[in-house]
Design an enzyme around this catalytic site. Structure first.
Site, short mmCIF file in Angstrom:
data_model
loop_
_atom_site.label_atom_id
_atom_site.label_comp_id
_atom_site.label_asym_id
_atom_site.label_seq_id
_atom_site.Cartn_x
_atom_site.Cartn_y
_atom_site.Cartn_z
N ASP A 298 -11.30 2.20 4.33
CA ASP A 298 -11.54 0.76 4.27
C ASP A 298 -13.02 0.44 4.13
OD1 ASP A 298 -9.32 -0.89 4.12
OD2 ASP A 298 -8.88 -0.76 6.26
N LYS B 242 0.84 -1.21 0.00
CA LYS B 242 0.00 0.00 0.00
C LYS B 242 0.87 1.25 0.00
CE LYS B 242 -3.80 -2.25 2.48
NZ LYS B 242 -4.50 -2.42 3.77
N GLN C 262 -4.48 -2.06 9.91
CA GLN C 262 -4.36 -3.38 9.30
C GLN C 262 -4.86 -4.48 10.25
OE1 GLN C 262 -3.46 -3.86 6.11
NE2 GLN C 262 -3.92 -6.04 6.37
#
Length: 295
Positions: free
Chosen positions: A119, A52, A96
């Protein structure tokens, strides 16, 4: 049969975003900024977050990576998230997963401000998605929509079968494909581990989205000729021929199913690259939303 090239489409998304960033910076505006929090040293998480950060660099986004030991307290982690919420230079925040067992993922997800929830996991984002309102769509379902759109795969009036009901993939995909939009306008059936007649339902489907997490679950006798098959599965299986010691296997038995299909995603190289690309698009959208709100 046409293989859907997720790497190709993801690169096209990144190239488009890179051009948009050049236009912004040429006007003297700042670039979008994505912040990531990594807790612990999980190998898969390390690899994914590093990818990312690399995507941000390629596109021209700013990026921040905060690393914390697995021993960090829930309270301390929430405090770091709040600091990112308050930072005017940060447009998107991701934490994460998975997290250590002593930290509630629900509390962490809820702590991220909805305007920075790239997200798409926050309850407000999910609620807006269900209601058909503009919002951040979680990256894997969004990536699937981008693939269908790029290849101009017809969806209106088609029967879509989604195998798997997870809150991150299966359930949102079933909702998105049923909406009166493109890609969408499908008649959707959602199956899961307790569905007794999955094979029969699969054989009726024009579009099959396999997201059940069982390698090779979808076999040739479950797919009708000309179907579109989207394989979301990414299970690590031992493979001594690989340097890493494992291979990624999808939920679809690719070699036997592919000849029957009109379009199919491989694993790896299908949906996986699109998850990251969709996250980048969400970060850009978050930036635009914040700039508009700030006048």
């Amino acid at each position: 049969m046409q293989k859907i090239d997720g790497r190709l489409v993801a690169q096209a998304v990144r190239d488009d975003l890179a051009e948009k960033v050049k236009e912004l910076t040429a006007k003297g505006m700042r670039a979008p900024h994505l912040a990531a929090i990594l807790v612990g040293t999980d190998g898969g998480s390390e690899t994914y977050v590093a990818a990312k950060v690399k995507d941000c660099e390629e596109i021209g986004f700013g990026s921040t990576l905060e690393r914390h030991p697995a021993s960090i307290t829930e309270e301390a982690l929430l405090s770091h998230i709040e600091a990112m919420n308050e930072d005017p230079e940060i447009d998107g925040i991701i934490v994460q997963l998975p997290l250590p067992k002593h930290i509630s993922p629900e509390k962490v997800i809820n702590a991220i401000h909805p305007s920075k929830d790239v997200d798409g996991f926050h309850p407000e984002s999910v609620g807006k998605m269900v209601g058909g309102m503009p919002t951040f769509i979680s990256a894997t379902p969004y990536g699937i929509l981008l693939l269908l759109d790029y290849y101009k795969i017809p969806t209106k009036g088609r029967h879509a079968l989604v195998i798997g009901r997870s809150a991150i993939v299966g359930t949102p995909v079933s909702i998105l494909l049923s909406r009166n939009t493109y890609p969408g306008n499908c008649t959707v059936t959602l199956c899961h581990s307790a569905t007794p007649n999955i094979k029969e339902l699969c054989l009726q489907a024009d579009i099959v989205v396999a997201a059940i997490g069982k390698p090779g679950f979808v076999t040739a006798d479950m797919v009708k000729k000309g179907a579109v098959v989207i394989d979301v599965g990414t299970t690590r299986v031992p493979d001594p021929s690989k340097k890493s010691g494992f291979s990624l296997k999808g939920d679809v038995a690719f070699e036997e199913v592919a000849p029957l299909t009109s379009y199919i995603t491989p694993v790896p190289g299908g949906v996986g690259p699109m998850t990251r690309a969709a996250l980048m698009k969400n970060t850009y959208l978050a930036y635009l939303g914040r700039e508009k709100a700030n006048g």
